[in-house]
Design a protein around this motif. Structure first.
Motif, PDB file in Angstrom:
ATOM      1  N   GLY A  78       0.810  -1.215   0.000  1.00  0.00           N
ATOM      2  CA  GLY A  78       0.000   0.000   0.000  1.00  0.00           C
ATOM      3  C   GLY A  78       0.845   1.268   0.000  1.00  0.00           C
ATOM      4  O   GLY A  78       0.330   2.368   0.193  1.00  0.00           O
ATOM      5  N   ARG A  79       2.136   1.118  -0.206  1.00  0.00           N
ATOM      6  CA  ARG A  79       3.025   2.282  -0.206  1.00  0.00           C
ATOM      7  C   ARG A  79       3.836   2.320  -1.496  1.00  0.00           C
ATOM      8  O   ARG A  79       3.603   1.534  -2.405  1.00  0.00           O
ATOM      9  CB  ARG A  79       3.934   2.236   1.030  1.00  0.00           C
ATOM     10  CG  ARG A  79       3.142   1.990   2.313  1.00  0.00           C
ATOM     11  CD  ARG A  79       3.989   2.044   3.536  1.00  0.00           C
ATOM     12  NE  ARG A  79       4.473   3.398   3.760  1.00  0.00           N
ATOM     13  CZ  ARG A  79       5.503   3.688   4.552  1.00  0.00           C
ATOM     14  NH1 ARG A  79       6.142   2.733   5.185  1.00  0.00           N
ATOM     15  NH2 ARG A  79       5.883   4.935   4.705  1.00  0.00           N
ATOM     16  N   GLU A  80       4.781   3.213  -1.539  1.00  0.00           N
ATOM     17  CA  GLU A  80       5.520   3.394  -2.787  1.00  0.00           C
ATOM     18  C   GLU A  80       6.899   2.729  -2.745  1.00  0.00           C
ATOM     19  O   GLU A  80       7.564   2.718  -1.711  1.00  0.00           O
ATOM     20  CB  GLU A  80       5.710   4.897  -3.052  1.00  0.00           C
ATOM     21  CG  GLU A  80       4.395   5.584  -3.374  1.00  0.00           C
ATOM     22  CD  GLU A  80       4.510   7.098  -3.470  1.00  0.00           C
ATOM     23  OE1 GLU A  80       3.508   7.727  -3.852  1.00  0.00           O
ATOM     24  OE2 GLU A  80       5.591   7.649  -3.151  1.00  0.00           O
ATOM     25  N   ALA A  81       7.272   2.178  -3.900  1.00  0.00           N
ATOM     26  CA  ALA A  81       8.617   1.622  -4.060  1.00  0.00           C
ATOM     27  C   ALA A  81       9.283   2.370  -5.205  1.00  0.00           C
ATOM     28  O   ALA A  81       8.752   2.426  -6.311  1.00  0.00           O
ATOM     29  CB  ALA A  81       8.540   0.129  -4.355  1.00  0.00           C
ATOM     30  N   ILE A  82      10.423   2.962  -4.913  1.00  0.00           N
ATOM     31  CA  ILE A  82      11.113   3.805  -5.906  1.00  0.00           C
ATOM     32  C   ILE A  82      12.166   2.985  -6.654  1.00  0.00           C
ATOM     33  O   ILE A  82      13.006   2.336  -6.035  1.00  0.00           O
ATOM     34  CB  ILE A  82      11.799   4.996  -5.195  1.00  0.00           C
ATOM     35  CG1 ILE A  82      10.735   5.846  -4.471  1.00  0.00           C
ATOM     36  CG2 ILE A  82      12.614   5.827  -6.179  1.00  0.00           C
ATOM     37  CD1 ILE A  82      11.331   6.950  -3.603  1.00  0.00           C
ATOM     38  N   VAL A  83      12.092   3.010  -7.989  1.00  0.00           N
ATOM     39  CA  VAL A  83      13.065   2.286  -8.824  1.00  0.00           C
ATOM     40  C   VAL A  83      13.479   3.156 -10.000  1.00  0.00           C
ATOM     41  O   VAL A  83      12.651   3.865 -10.577  1.00  0.00           O
ATOM     42  CB  VAL A  83      12.464   0.992  -9.431  1.00  0.00           C
ATOM     43  CG1 VAL A  83      13.573   0.112 -10.019  1.00  0.00           C
ATOM     44  CG2 VAL A  83      11.666   0.198  -8.432  1.00  0.00           C
ATOM     45  N   SER A  84      14.740   3.069 -10.377  1.00  0.00           N
ATOM     46  CA  SER A  84      15.214   3.785 -11.560  1.00  0.00           C
ATOM     47  C   SER A  84      14.624   3.158 -12.819  1.00  0.00           C
ATOM     48  O   SER A  84      14.506   1.934 -12.917  1.00  0.00           O
ATOM     49  CB  SER A  84      16.742   3.715 -11.630  1.00  0.00           C
ATOM     50  OG  SER A  84      17.170   3.967 -12.952  1.00  0.00           O
ATOM     51  N   ARG A  85      14.285   3.997 -13.811  1.00  0.00           N
ATOM     52  CA  ARG A  85      13.749   3.474 -15.086  1.00  0.00           C
ATOM     53  C   ARG A  85      14.770   2.593 -15.801  1.00  0.00           C
ATOM     54  O   ARG A  85      14.408   1.758 -16.613  1.00  0.00           O
ATOM     55  CB  ARG A  85      13.330   4.631 -15.997  1.00  0.00           C
ATOM     56  CG  ARG A  85      12.047   5.304 -15.532  1.00  0.00           C
ATOM     57  CD  ARG A  85      11.391   6.146 -16.627  1.00  0.00           C
ATOM     58  NE  ARG A  85      10.072   6.588 -16.195  1.00  0.00           N
ATOM     59  CZ  ARG A  85       9.837   7.705 -15.509  1.00  0.00           C
ATOM     60  NH1 ARG A  85      10.819   8.524 -15.207  1.00  0.00           N
ATOM     61  NH2 ARG A  85       8.617   8.011 -15.125  1.00  0.00           N
ATOM     62  N   GLY A  86      16.024   2.785 -15.486  1.00  0.00           N
ATOM     63  CA  GLY A  86      17.064   1.957 -16.122  1.00  0.00           C
ATOM     64  C   GLY A  86      17.153   0.561 -15.529  1.00  0.00           C
ATOM     65  O   GLY A  86      17.909  -0.278 -16.008  1.00  0.00           O
TER      66      GLY A  86
END
Ligand SMILES: *Cc1c(COP(=O)(O)O)cnc(C)c1O
Length: 473
Positions: free
Chosen positions: A167-175
């Motif tokens: 239910g939260r956010e996971a940050i990932v690089s587009r690369g």
């Protein structure tokens, strides 16, 4: 065989007649009365269909018993068959990835035959924990505080995301939004784990400010993914693990590093390229690191999660962990495999994955030279058989751009076409132990890097049947 008279069906033996033949007795002895009778019934029914054609030859009882025996033998063979992996890909996902060390195989045997202290503390006489068997060993080999193991690395990533970012956010690089083998796509795993994917940066460049701008009260974690099956080259920018760890720390969010294959030793020692070790990923400041058991590590299918004790405690409390846990057989194999790492000097002898990857090319070339005349004999005049230099790869998304020099044989039809090559590949797959090569530049290449059992390979070749392939004409 008897030639048919006016009504061929009248001469067809009955099931009872077939059952009285010596071959049927042998079939009953080996496969049991029920299975043998059913196979004979099918053989008689097939013969009845065939005999409708007036020109057909009606089989005798013994022929039908023979047909039944062939059927029974065919059904007995496991579909999970051993094959010769001459593809040049050492960790071939479709061929089962890592081969286990003898020590691991023995450990599995023991765990199968005897009751084991799986979740039982023998000293205290009370309930123990499944994770206790590997925790200290994994921590010793990786420098991590705590560790657990689940079904595979896909499960490890899923469980981590679901625990820290539901239910939260996971940050990932587009690369780093990878796909592995079609079914493992990072964005889809995120959705299924209940996390909202926040993509930052661009395909080729992601900066510190991209991560910083994305962090907010909804952030559950930052994920760094090892781009295990490709490289972004050229005009690129990536925030490396130590810097990303400091950003994560400054904002109080956990950094998770999915290493994919991961390795516990520096592969340069065995003449291979650099692949980040788990110890480095831990030392670089990731709060959790995930990696596979059956890639470069050389064990059975499994996924490790190592890192901070408080985060692993949260993972252990997640009810999904129970659904993803490993059984006693794999725990036994993992423990035996990991123990081999305590003696790095002998690791390349004992761990098949490393042994195969580190096999010197001159040894493989000598083997190709030895086998060339035997293979040429087996495939016959229609094919030219030449020794070749070739390149093996690690496979399973480890060291994707690196190939290792190897050697083998190239089999080329002397005349004709792709069909002749296909027929040859099919005949080799049709052997008692199927031989799997790869087709390259109009030749079937057999890379011998993974051929250790040469005697069996030679014996197996005797069964090669290229007859009936009109493509060879
Ligand atoms: C291979 C890989 C996975 C999946 O691991 P399995 O053990 O095959 O489930 C996940 N992430 C990365 C980066 C990989 O290379």
């Amino acid at each position: 065989m008897t030639a048919s008279s006016a009504n061929p069906l009248r001469n067809l033996p009955s099931v009872d007649q077939v059952l009285r033949t010596p071959l049927a007795a042998a079939a009953i002895e080996r496969f049991g009365r029920q299975a043998a009778t059913e196979a004979i019934r099918r053989a008689v029914a097939d013969a009845r269909m065939a005999s409708r054609n007036a020109a057909a030859v009606v089989p005798e009882a013994n022929d039908l018993a023979g047909d039944a025996l062939v059927q029974l033998r065919g059904g007995e063979r496991s579909s999970l068959r051993p094959v010769f992996n001459l593809t040049g890909t050492v960790l071939h996902t479709n061929l089962g990835r890592a081969l286990l060390a003898k020590e691991a195989v023995e450990a599995i045997g023991l765990a199968m035959r005897e009751p084991v202290a799986l979740e039982f503390d023998v000293e205290k006489g009370e309930r123990g924990e499944r994770d206790d068997h590997l925790r200290s060993l994994v921590c010793e080999l990786t420098g991590a505080e705590d560790a657990t193991v689940v079904n595979n690395n896909a499960a490890a990533v899923l469980l981590v995301l679901n625990t820290l970012a539901l239910g939260r956010e996971a940050i990932v690089s587009r690369g780093e939004l990878i796909e592995i083998g079609g079914s493992f796509r990072m964005p889809e795993i995120m959705t299924r784990a209940g996390a909202r994917l926040v993509e930052v940066g661009t395909t080729n460049r992601t900066h510190r400010k991209d991560y910083v701008a994305a962090i907010g009260p909804e952030t559950g974690l930052i994920l760094k993914v090892h781009t295990s099956n490709y490289r972004v080259e050229g005009f690129t920018a990536e925030i490396r693990a130590p810097e990303l760890a400091s950003i994560a720390k400054a904002h109080g969010v956990p950094l998770v590093h999915d290493l994919g294959s991961g390795t516990l030793v520096d592969l340069a020692r065995y003449g291979l390229g650099r692949e980040p070790t788990v110890r480095e990923a831990v030392a670089d400041g990731a709060d959790l690191v995930t990696f596979s058991g059956d890639k470069l590590l050389g064990g059975p299918q499994a996924g490790f999660i190592v890192g901070r004790r408080d985060l692993l405690a949260a993972i252990s409390r997640n009810p999904m962990k129970r659904a993803l846990r490993v059984d006693k057989l794999r725990l036994a194999a993992l423990e035996a495999t990991l123990k081999l790492y305590r003696d790095p000097d002998r690791l390349a002898e004992r761990l098949p994955t490393l042994r195969l990857l580190a096999r010197p090319v001159r040894e493989i070339a000598a083997q190709a030279k030895r086998l060339a005349p035997l293979v040429a004999d087996a495939v016959g005049e229609a094919f030219a058989v030449d020794t070749v230099e070739c390149r093996s790869q690690v496979g399973s998304g480890a060291l994707p751009l690196e190939t290792v020099p190897s050697a083998g044989l190239a089999l080329k039809p002397r005349s004709g076409s792709g069909r002749a090559l296909e027929a040859l590949a099919a005949a080799l797959r049709g052997l008692g132990v199927p031989v799997i090569g790869r087709i390259e530049n109009q030749a079937l290449v057999l890379d011998f890097r993974c051929l250790e059992d040469e005697a069996n390979f030679i014996a197996n070749l005797a069964g090669l049947n290229l007859g009936g392939t009109d493509a060879l004409a």
